[in-house]
Design a protein around this motif. Structure first.
Motif, PDB file in Angstrom:
ATOM      1  N   VAL A  95       0.822  -1.209   0.000  1.00  0.00           N
ATOM      2  CA  VAL A  95       0.000   0.000   0.000  1.00  0.00           C
ATOM      3  C   VAL A  95       0.857   1.261   0.000  1.00  0.00           C
ATOM      4  N   PHE A  96       2.043   1.201   0.595  1.00  0.00           N
ATOM      5  CA  PHE A  96       2.890   2.384   0.657  1.00  0.00           C
ATOM      6  C   PHE A  96       3.324   2.870  -0.718  1.00  0.00           C
ATOM      7  N   LYS A  97       3.268   1.996  -1.719  1.00  0.00           N
ATOM      8  CA  LYS A  97       3.661   2.404  -3.066  1.00  0.00           C
ATOM      9  C   LYS A  97       2.474   2.919  -3.881  1.00  0.00           C
ATOM     10  N   VAL A  98       1.295   2.842  -3.297  1.00  0.00           N
ATOM     11  CA  VAL A  98       0.077   3.228  -4.017  1.00  0.00           C
ATOM     12  C   VAL A  98      -0.309   4.653  -3.656  1.00  0.00           C
ATOM     13  N   LYS A  99      -0.438   5.504  -4.672  1.00  0.00           N
ATOM     14  CA  LYS A  99      -0.876   6.882  -4.440  1.00  0.00           C
ATOM     15  C   LYS A  99      -2.394   6.974  -4.481  1.00  0.00           C
ATOM     16  N   GLU A 100      -3.006   6.247  -5.413  1.00  0.00           N
ATOM     17  CA  GLU A 100      -4.466   6.178  -5.476  1.00  0.00           C
ATOM     18  C   GLU A 100      -4.882   5.077  -6.440  1.00  0.00           C
ATOM     19  N   VAL A 101      -6.137   4.687  -6.334  1.00  0.00           N
ATOM     20  CA  VAL A 101      -6.738   3.700  -7.241  1.00  0.00           C
ATOM     21  C   VAL A 101      -7.966   4.353  -7.860  1.00  0.00           C
ATOM     22  N   LEU A 102      -8.088   4.245  -9.174  1.00  0.00           N
ATOM     23  CA  LEU A 102      -9.224   4.881  -9.835  1.00  0.00           C
ATOM     24  C   LEU A 102      -9.710   4.045 -11.012  1.00  0.00           C
ATOM     25  N   GLN A 103     -10.967   4.275 -11.378  1.00  0.00           N
ATOM     26  CA  GLN A 103     -11.510   3.645 -12.577  1.00  0.00           C
ATOM     27  C   GLN A 103     -10.646   4.046 -13.765  1.00  0.00           C
ATOM     28  N   CYS A 104     -10.452   3.129 -14.692  1.00  0.00           N
ATOM     29  CA  CYS A 104      -9.557   3.387 -15.819  1.00  0.00           C
ATOM     30  C   CYS A 104      -9.926   4.708 -16.503  1.00  0.00           C
ATOM     31  N   PRO A 105      -8.994   5.662 -16.526  1.00  0.00           N
ATOM     32  CA  PRO A 105      -9.284   6.958 -17.133  1.00  0.00           C
ATOM     33  C   PRO A 105      -9.147   6.884 -18.659  1.00  0.00           C
ATOM     34  N   ARG A 106      -9.505   7.953 -19.310  1.00  0.00           N
ATOM     35  CA  ARG A 106      -9.300   8.033 -20.754  1.00  0.00           C
ATOM     36  C   ARG A 106      -7.801   8.101 -21.032  1.00  0.00           C
ATOM     37  N   MET A 107      -7.353   7.292 -21.981  1.00  0.00           N
ATOM     38  CA  MET A 107      -5.927   7.224 -22.285  1.00  0.00           C
ATOM     39  C   MET A 107      -5.656   7.701 -23.703  1.00  0.00           C
ATOM     40  N   THR A 108      -4.477   8.281 -23.897  1.00  0.00           N
ATOM     41  CA  THR A 108      -4.016   8.701 -25.211  1.00  0.00           C
ATOM     42  C   THR A 108      -2.854   7.823 -25.619  1.00  0.00           C
ATOM     43  N   ALA A 109      -2.948   7.223 -26.789  1.00  0.00           N
ATOM     44  CA  ALA A 109      -1.891   6.326 -27.247  1.00  0.00           C
ATOM     45  C   ALA A 109      -0.597   7.092 -27.497  1.00  0.00           C
ATOM     46  N   ILE A 110       0.537   6.403 -27.270  1.00  0.00           N
ATOM     47  CA  ILE A 110       1.854   6.999 -27.519  1.00  0.00           C
ATOM     48  C   ILE A 110       2.446   6.311 -28.745  1.00  0.00           C
ATOM     49  N   PRO A 111       2.707   7.025 -29.824  1.00  0.00           N
ATOM     50  CA  PRO A 111       3.295   6.411 -31.020  1.00  0.00           C
ATOM     51  C   PRO A 111       4.640   5.760 -30.708  1.00  0.00           C
ATOM     52  N   ASN A 112       4.860   4.585 -31.280  1.00  0.00           N
ATOM     53  CA  ASN A 112       6.121   3.848 -31.175  1.00  0.00           C
ATOM     54  C   ASN A 112       6.468   3.409 -29.752  1.00  0.00           C
ATOM     55  N   SER A 113       5.492   3.416 -28.849  1.00  0.00           N
ATOM     56  CA  SER A 113       5.760   2.934 -27.498  1.00  0.00           C
ATOM     57  C   SER A 113       5.621   1.416 -27.458  1.00  0.00           C
ATOM     58  N   ARG A 114       6.130   0.809 -26.408  1.00  0.00           N
ATOM     59  CA  ARG A 114       5.990  -0.634 -26.242  1.00  0.00           C
ATOM     60  C   ARG A 114       4.521  -0.977 -26.035  1.00  0.00           C
ATOM     61  N   SER A 115       4.156  -2.173 -26.472  1.00  0.00           N
ATOM     62  CA  SER A 115       2.741  -2.569 -26.430  1.00  0.00           C
ATOM     63  C   SER A 115       2.197  -2.626 -25.008  1.00  0.00           C
ATOM     64  N   VAL A 116       3.060  -2.867 -24.028  1.00  0.00           N
ATOM     65  CA  VAL A 116       2.581  -2.948 -22.641  1.00  0.00           C
ATOM     66  C   VAL A 116       2.176  -1.584 -22.106  1.00  0.00           C
ATOM     67  N   VAL A 117       2.661  -0.505 -22.749  1.00  0.00           N
ATOM     68  CA  VAL A 117       2.241   0.839 -22.343  1.00  0.00           C
ATOM     69  C   VAL A 117       0.986   1.177 -23.140  1.00  0.00           C
ATOM     70  N   ARG A 118      -0.157   1.123 -22.489  1.00  0.00           N
ATOM     71  CA  ARG A 118      -1.424   1.278 -23.189  1.00  0.00           C
ATOM     72  C   ARG A 118      -1.702   2.727 -23.565  1.00  0.00           C
ATOM     73  N   GLY A 119      -0.962   3.649 -22.968  1.00  0.00           N
ATOM     74  CA  GLY A 119      -1.134   5.060 -23.276  1.00  0.00           C
ATOM     75  C   GLY A 119      -0.741   5.909 -22.090  1.00  0.00           C
ATOM     76  N   VAL A 120      -1.072   7.194 -22.164  1.00  0.00           N
ATOM     77  CA  VAL A 120      -0.856   8.098 -21.034  1.00  0.00           C
ATOM     78  C   VAL A 120      -2.199   8.682 -20.635  1.00  0.00           C
ATOM     79  N   ALA A 121      -2.294   9.058 -19.365  1.00  0.00           N
ATOM     80  CA  ALA A 121      -3.522   9.679 -18.859  1.00  0.00           C
ATOM     81  C   ALA A 121      -3.150  10.926 -18.076  1.00  0.00           C
ATOM     82  N   HIS A 122      -4.007  11.919 -18.140  1.00  0.00           N
ATOM     83  CA  HIS A 122      -3.791  13.158 -17.398  1.00  0.00           C
ATOM     84  C   HIS A 122      -4.552  13.056 -16.085  1.00  0.00           C
ATOM     85  N   ILE A 123      -3.778  12.952 -14.985  1.00  0.00           N
ATOM     86  CA  ILE A 123      -4.366  12.723 -13.669  1.00  0.00           C
ATOM     87  C   ILE A 123      -3.779  13.716 -12.680  1.00  0.00           C
TER      88      ILE A 123
END
Length: 309
Positions: free
Chosen positions: A37-65
């Motif tokens: 728990v000490f490494k967790v800042k918060e838990v939230l419903q999956c936010p809207r994500m923006t894809a990152i071109p040429n990123s690794r497939s495991v990175v589903r995108g970025v979110a503004h939080i």
């Protein structure tokens, strides 16, 4: 501010008692996983994500939080499981975490609950699991196996960091340290042990490694069983905080309570950071604390400590 300080005081009651809190979650299927728990800042419903071109497939995108742009890593995909299907994203969750001075979100299928456990009940992965397994520990709850993922290994693969001390730092610290007592490095992550060992050996010091606090304490008691002082054998100890069977806080507490071990200089070197961890470090009496992982910073700090002992 009062709320933060109250939370610090509440969390620090666990320090030195070899206890932790785990947030339980699921990826694909019924298997349950845990994260401190000490490494967790918060838990939230999956936010809207923006894809990152040429990123690794495991990175589903970025979110503004909360004013930050945070990469969202599919935790299942990063350990070789199927990722969260696109159609399931609205019902999925993101665990916002802080590791190694960076903030990232881990996409998971579902979040369960928080449990309070004893580190003695957290065990290393089975010996036959292999070197490529993405686990640092396992435990049981209600006869169900809970797997604790080696997040440092995942992050080292998703976003590799510089692991070598730069020539600039080495050239400014060319003192011959050959023949000095070795440094004991304690960490349950094979990736972290390798990183620290490379850093410390680069400045001319020998390294002894142990996988967890229990093994480290047994080693320290063994080398001082003849009545000698630990400082006759070791220059210092660099220890992680999160480790199965015995955590770093409890390891420090035990060392400082033993006259033959209390003189050992102990640095807690952990991916945990922030006000909570600093309060805990002060409480258990560690000599130093550093957030992972900057090879130059660690090398310079170790050299300064060794040269001034």
């Amino acid at each position: 501010m009062a709320g933060v300080l109250d939370s610090v005081n509440q969390r620090t009651q666990l320090v030195g008692q070899n206890r932790l809190e785990l947030l339980l979650f699921r990826l694909r299927g019924r298997q349950v996983y845990g994260i401190n728990v000490f490494k967790v800042k918060e838990v939230l419903q999956c936010p809207r994500m923006t894809a990152i071109p040429n990123s690794r497939s495991v990175v589903r995108g970025v979110a503004h939080i909360r004013g930050e742009t945070i990469p969202i890593i599919d935790l299942g995909m990063s350990i070789g499981l199927p990722g969260v299907p696109e159609e399931n994203l609205p019902t999925s969750f993101v665990i916002i975490t802080e590791y190694n001075r960076k903030t990232q979100g881990f996409l998971v299928a579902g979040v369960d609950r928080i449990i309070n456990m004893n580190w003695e009940d957290i065990l290393p992965p089975p010996k036959g699991a292999g070197r490529e397994v993405y686990l640092t520990a396992v435990t049981k709850l209600d006869d169900k196996l809970i797997e604790i993922i080696d997040v440092e290994k995942i992050l080292s693969e998703v976003s590799p960091m510089e692991e070598d001390v730069t020539e600039d730092v080495l050239s400014r610290n060319e003192r011959d340290r050959g023949g000095l007592r070795p440094v004991l490095v304690v960490d349950d992550s094979s990736v972290a042990r390798r990183q620290i060992e490379r850093c410390v050996t680069a400045v001319g010091l020998e390294v002894i490694t142990k996988n967890d606090g229990k093994k480290a304490l047994e080693f320290l008691k063994e080398i001082t069983a003849d009545g000698s002082n630990v400082t006759d054998h070791l220059a210092m100890m660099i220890s992680d905080v999160e480790m199965p069977e015995m955590d770093g806080y409890t390891l420090v507490t035990n060392c400082k309570a033993d006259p033959s071990l209390s003189g050992l200089y102990i640095m807690l070197h952990t991916s945990l950071s922030g006000v909570f961890n600093r309060a805990m470090v002060e409480k258990v009496g560690a000599d130093d604390f550093m957030a992972k992982f900057s090879p130059d910073e660690l090398a310079e700090r170790v050299m300064h400590i060794i040269d001034n002992l």
